[in-house]
Design an enzyme around this catalytic site. Sequence first.
Site, PDB file in Angstrom:
ATOM      1  N   GLN A  17       0.852  -1.209   0.000  1.00  0.00           N
ATOM      2  CA  GLN A  17       0.000   0.000   0.000  1.00  0.00           C
ATOM      3  C   GLN A  17       0.882   1.252   0.000  1.00  0.00           C
ATOM      4  OE1 GLN A  17      -2.546  -0.437   3.448  1.00  0.00           O
ATOM      5  NE2 GLN A  17      -3.667  -2.135   2.552  1.00  0.00           N
ATOM      6  N   HIS A  21       2.646   5.392  -3.073  1.00  0.00           N
ATOM      7  CA  HIS A  21       2.948   6.834  -2.968  1.00  0.00           C
ATOM      8  C   HIS A  21       4.229   7.098  -3.737  1.00  0.00           C
ATOM      9  CE1 HIS A  21      -0.310   7.702  -0.161  1.00  0.00           C
ATOM     10  NE2 HIS A  21      -0.146   6.439   0.154  1.00  0.00           N
ATOM     11  N   ARG A  22       4.059   7.652  -4.930  1.00  0.00           N
ATOM     12  CA  ARG A  22       5.155   7.706  -5.906  1.00  0.00           C
ATOM     13  C   ARG A  22       6.119   8.841  -5.689  1.00  0.00           C
ATOM     14  NH1 ARG A  22       0.741   8.442 -10.324  1.00  0.00           N
ATOM     15  NH2 ARG A  22      -0.157   9.405  -8.460  1.00  0.00           N
ATOM     16  N   GLU A  28      14.912  -0.028  -0.814  1.00  0.00           N
ATOM     17  CA  GLU A  28      14.375  -1.166  -0.059  1.00  0.00           C
ATOM     18  C   GLU A  28      15.399  -2.281   0.080  1.00  0.00           C
ATOM     19  OE1 GLU A  28      10.743  -2.839  -1.671  1.00  0.00           O
ATOM     20  OE2 GLU A  28      10.456  -4.145   0.060  1.00  0.00           O
ATOM     21  N   TYR A  29      15.307  -2.969   1.186  1.00  0.00           N
ATOM     22  CA  TYR A  29      16.087  -4.187   1.451  1.00  0.00           C
ATOM     23  C   TYR A  29      15.810  -5.157   0.307  1.00  0.00           C
ATOM     24  CZ  TYR A  29      17.573  -8.174   4.407  1.00  0.00           C
ATOM     25  OH  TYR A  29      18.196  -9.275   4.945  1.00  0.00           O
ATOM     26  N   ASP A 117       9.597  14.843   0.456  1.00  0.00           N
ATOM     27  CA  ASP A 117       9.549  16.243   0.889  1.00  0.00           C
ATOM     28  C   ASP A 117       8.285  16.456   1.747  1.00  0.00           C
ATOM     29  OD1 ASP A 117       7.318  17.199  -0.790  1.00  0.00           O
ATOM     30  OD2 ASP A 117       8.682  16.812  -2.457  1.00  0.00           O
ATOM     31  N   LEU A 118       8.305  17.577   2.454  1.00  0.00           N
ATOM     32  CA  LEU A 118       7.262  17.827   3.455  1.00  0.00           C
ATOM     33  C   LEU A 118       5.868  17.847   2.822  1.00  0.00           C
ATOM     34  CD1 LEU A 118       6.587  18.471   6.358  1.00  0.00           C
ATOM     35  CD2 LEU A 118       7.123  20.866   5.919  1.00  0.00           C
ATOM     36  N   HIS A 123       0.616  14.851   2.369  1.00  0.00           N
ATOM     37  CA  HIS A 123      -0.389  14.171   1.542  1.00  0.00           C
ATOM     38  C   HIS A 123      -0.487  12.698   1.959  1.00  0.00           C
ATOM     39  CE1 HIS A 123      -2.737  13.141  -2.008  1.00  0.00           C
ATOM     40  NE2 HIS A 123      -1.856  12.201  -2.297  1.00  0.00           N
ATOM     41  N   ARG A 128      -3.201   8.329   5.011  1.00  0.00           N
ATOM     42  CA  ARG A 128      -2.925   7.111   5.771  1.00  0.00           C
ATOM     43  C   ARG A 128      -3.263   7.182   7.253  1.00  0.00           C
ATOM     44  NH1 ARG A 128      -3.337   3.355   1.934  1.00  0.00           N
ATOM     45  NH2 ARG A 128      -2.080   3.904   0.121  1.00  0.00           N
TER      46      ARG A 128
HETATM   47  C1  LIG Z   1      -8.051   4.338   1.852  1.00  0.00           C
HETATM   48  C2  LIG Z   1      -7.366   4.003   0.558  1.00  0.00           C
HETATM   49  C3  LIG Z   1      -7.847   2.977  -0.237  1.00  0.00           C
HETATM   50  C4  LIG Z   1      -7.196   2.647  -1.430  1.00  0.00           C
HETATM   51  N1  LIG Z   1      -7.693   1.637  -2.210  1.00  0.00           N
HETATM   52  C5  LIG Z   1      -7.059   1.303  -3.349  1.00  0.00           C
HETATM   53  C6  LIG Z   1      -7.568   0.245  -4.196  1.00  0.00           C
HETATM   54  O1  LIG Z   1      -8.568  -0.388  -3.897  1.00  0.00           O
HETATM   55  N2  LIG Z   1      -6.884  -0.053  -5.325  1.00  0.00           N
HETATM   56  C7  LIG Z   1      -5.764   0.637  -5.692  1.00  0.00           C
HETATM   57  O2  LIG Z   1      -5.189   0.331  -6.735  1.00  0.00           O
HETATM   58  N3  LIG Z   1      -5.279   1.637  -4.933  1.00  0.00           N
HETATM   59  C8  LIG Z   1      -5.891   1.986  -3.778  1.00  0.00           C
HETATM   60  N4  LIG Z   1      -5.383   2.998  -3.011  1.00  0.00           N
HETATM   61  C9  LIG Z   1      -4.160   3.676  -3.438  1.00  0.00           C
HETATM   62  C10 LIG Z   1      -4.507   5.017  -4.102  1.00  0.00           C
HETATM   63  O3  LIG Z   1      -5.230   4.799  -5.301  1.00  0.00           O
HETATM   64  C11 LIG Z   1      -3.211   5.790  -4.426  1.00  0.00           C
HETATM   65  O4  LIG Z   1      -2.426   5.028  -5.330  1.00  0.00           O
HETATM   66  C12 LIG Z   1      -2.378   6.041  -3.195  1.00  0.00           C
HETATM   67  O5  LIG Z   1      -3.177   6.534  -2.145  1.00  0.00           O
HETATM   68  C13 LIG Z   1      -1.295   7.065  -3.526  1.00  0.00           C
HETATM   69  O6  LIG Z   1      -1.941   8.304  -3.663  1.00  0.00           O
HETATM   70  P1  LIG Z   1      -1.405   9.416  -4.631  1.00  0.00           P
HETATM   71  O7  LIG Z   1      -1.311   8.881  -6.026  1.00  0.00           O
HETATM   72  O8  LIG Z   1      -2.236  10.631  -4.417  1.00  0.00           O
HETATM   73  O9  LIG Z   1       0.031   9.657  -3.970  1.00  0.00           O
HETATM   74  P2  LIG Z   1       1.453   9.923  -4.617  1.00  0.00           P
HETATM   75  O10 LIG Z   1       1.839   8.842  -5.561  1.00  0.00           O
HETATM   76  O11 LIG Z   1       2.375  10.178  -3.463  1.00  0.00           O
HETATM   77  O12 LIG Z   1       1.268  11.229  -5.403  1.00  0.00           O
HETATM   78  C14 LIG Z   1       0.996  12.460  -4.727  1.00  0.00           C
HETATM   79  C15 LIG Z   1       0.347  13.398  -5.733  1.00  0.00           C
HETATM   80  O13 LIG Z   1       1.318  13.723  -6.723  1.00  0.00           O
HETATM   81  C16 LIG Z   1       0.705  13.790  -7.985  1.00  0.00           C
HETATM   82  N5  LIG Z   1       1.338  12.791  -8.862  1.00  0.00           N
HETATM   83  C17 LIG Z   1       2.193  11.801  -8.494  1.00  0.00           C
HETATM   84  N6  LIG Z   1       2.620  11.130  -9.562  1.00  0.00           N
HETATM   85  C18 LIG Z   1       2.007  11.665 -10.622  1.00  0.00           C
HETATM   86  C19 LIG Z   1       2.043  11.403 -12.015  1.00  0.00           C
HETATM   87  N7  LIG Z   1       2.803  10.439 -12.544  1.00  0.00           N
HETATM   88  N8  LIG Z   1       1.271  12.142 -12.813  1.00  0.00           N
HETATM   89  C20 LIG Z   1       0.492  13.117 -12.305  1.00  0.00           C
HETATM   90  N9  LIG Z   1       0.416  13.436 -11.005  1.00  0.00           N
HETATM   91  C21 LIG Z   1       1.170  12.732 -10.179  1.00  0.00           C
HETATM   92  C22 LIG Z   1      -0.777  13.552  -7.780  1.00  0.00           C
HETATM   93  O14 LIG Z   1      -1.404  14.786  -7.572  1.00  0.00           O
HETATM   94  C23 LIG Z   1      -0.822  12.777  -6.486  1.00  0.00           C
HETATM   95  O15 LIG Z   1      -2.025  12.905  -5.762  1.00  0.00           O
HETATM   96  C24 LIG Z   1      -6.014   3.349  -1.830  1.00  0.00           C
HETATM   97  C25 LIG Z   1      -5.548   4.387  -1.014  1.00  0.00           C
HETATM   98  C26 LIG Z   1      -6.194   4.719   0.165  1.00  0.00           C
HETATM   99  C27 LIG Z   1      -5.645   5.834   1.028  1.00  0.00           C
END
Ligand SMILES: Cc1cc2nc3c(=O)[nH]c(=O)nc-3n(C[C@H](O)[C@H](O)[C@H](O)COP(=O)(O)OP(=O)(O)OC[C@H]3O[C@@H](n4cnc5c(N)ncnc54)[C@H](O)[C@@H]3O)c2cc1C
Length: 255
Positions: A17, A21-22, A28-29, A117-118, A123, A128
């Site tokens: 999970q 967060h990309r 990683e180990y 970063d902060l 986010h 989480r």
């Molecule tokens: C309660 C919960 C349930 C979930 N359930 C599922 C599920 O059932 N199936 C599933 O597959 N995932 C699930 N997820 C994962 C979710 O879909 C996201 O992959 C995960 O929360 C990471 O979020 P993020 O992409 O906003 O974060 P990050 O990857 O940290 O990105 C942060 C922000 O940066 C921007 N960003 C990052 N990379 C890019 C890019 N390449 N292009 C454009 N903008 C970018 C976006 O604005 C993004 O919101 C779940 C997450 C949560 C919290």
Amino acid sequence: MVELKFHCCMPMFIARQWIRHRTANVNEYSGRYSLMPMLFYTPSAEQLQTQSPVNNQGRSGQTVELAKYESAVARWNGIRERSREAYEWLTGEEIARELARIDLPLSTYTQWYWKIDLHNLLHFLTLRVDSHAQWEIQEFGRVMAGMLERVAPLSYEAWLDYDVCGTRMSHMELEALRRLVKVQGEGLSSQAGQVDGNALAELGLSGREARELLQKLAPKERPSFTLDASRGLPGEHFQERFSQAVPKGDRLPEP
Ligand SMILES: Cc1cc2nc3c(=O)[nH]c(=O)nc-3n(C[C@H](O)[C@H](O)[C@H](O)COP(=O)(O)OP(=O)(O)OC[C@H]3O[C@@H](n4cnc5c(N)ncnc54)[C@H](O)[C@@H]3O)c2cc1C
């Protein structure tokens, strides 16, 4: 730019999970390079709950009786013993680590350095520590939020006010509130009336959206993630446990 680097150790199912967060740098180990520790996560009796009837992605809050908990743990232990034995046998036979590991359960632990970063940490934490996230990753989020409070207290307070306890509202939600509250001079005043379920539907809110609006407006306590430093253990403690759990040649079964 403020960047934070965490050394984290978590079960594989949580790592899956977390890795979504990309915006973090992850180191990683490697289970291809190194032996995997035979550490297995076991949920407490308090956490072994039945499936939620309303949220397909969660637990109900209802624990099971002790006998059922013990039965679950016994089953997990059986699987773990077999997979540990297979892993230790395979690596003892000098089978490549990248293959020896393939049937280790998701309860086993990995570790990584995680630099972010902060802005993106906030986010991550918002998503989480939220009650919709799996309890185990919430636990990590809560501790990391507590760490953040110690190094960036102003950002932490703002994050609580604007993200954790704040919310976004759709046009329809705002329209519903405008029926009850109006701008008057420098402030707000209330308008007599009621916006019932039918009115919300007429405004275009689906049943789920209407329920979410009520949740957003329900009283919410401002949480605190302040760490209890007396319960903390040094990083070396976990490092030691991790390395102690790596299979040793002398623990291999007899041929
Ligand atoms: C309660 C919960 C349930 C979930 N359930 C599922 C599920 O059932 N199936 C599933 O597959 N995932 C699930 N997820 C994962 C979710 O879909 C996201 O992959 C995960 O929360 C990471 O979020 P993020 O992409 O906003 O974060 P990050 O990857 O940290 O990105 C942060 C922000 O940066 C921007 N960003 C990052 N990379 C890019 C890019 N390449 N292009 C454009 N903008 C970018 C976006 O604005 C993004 O919101 C779940 C997450 C949560 C919290």
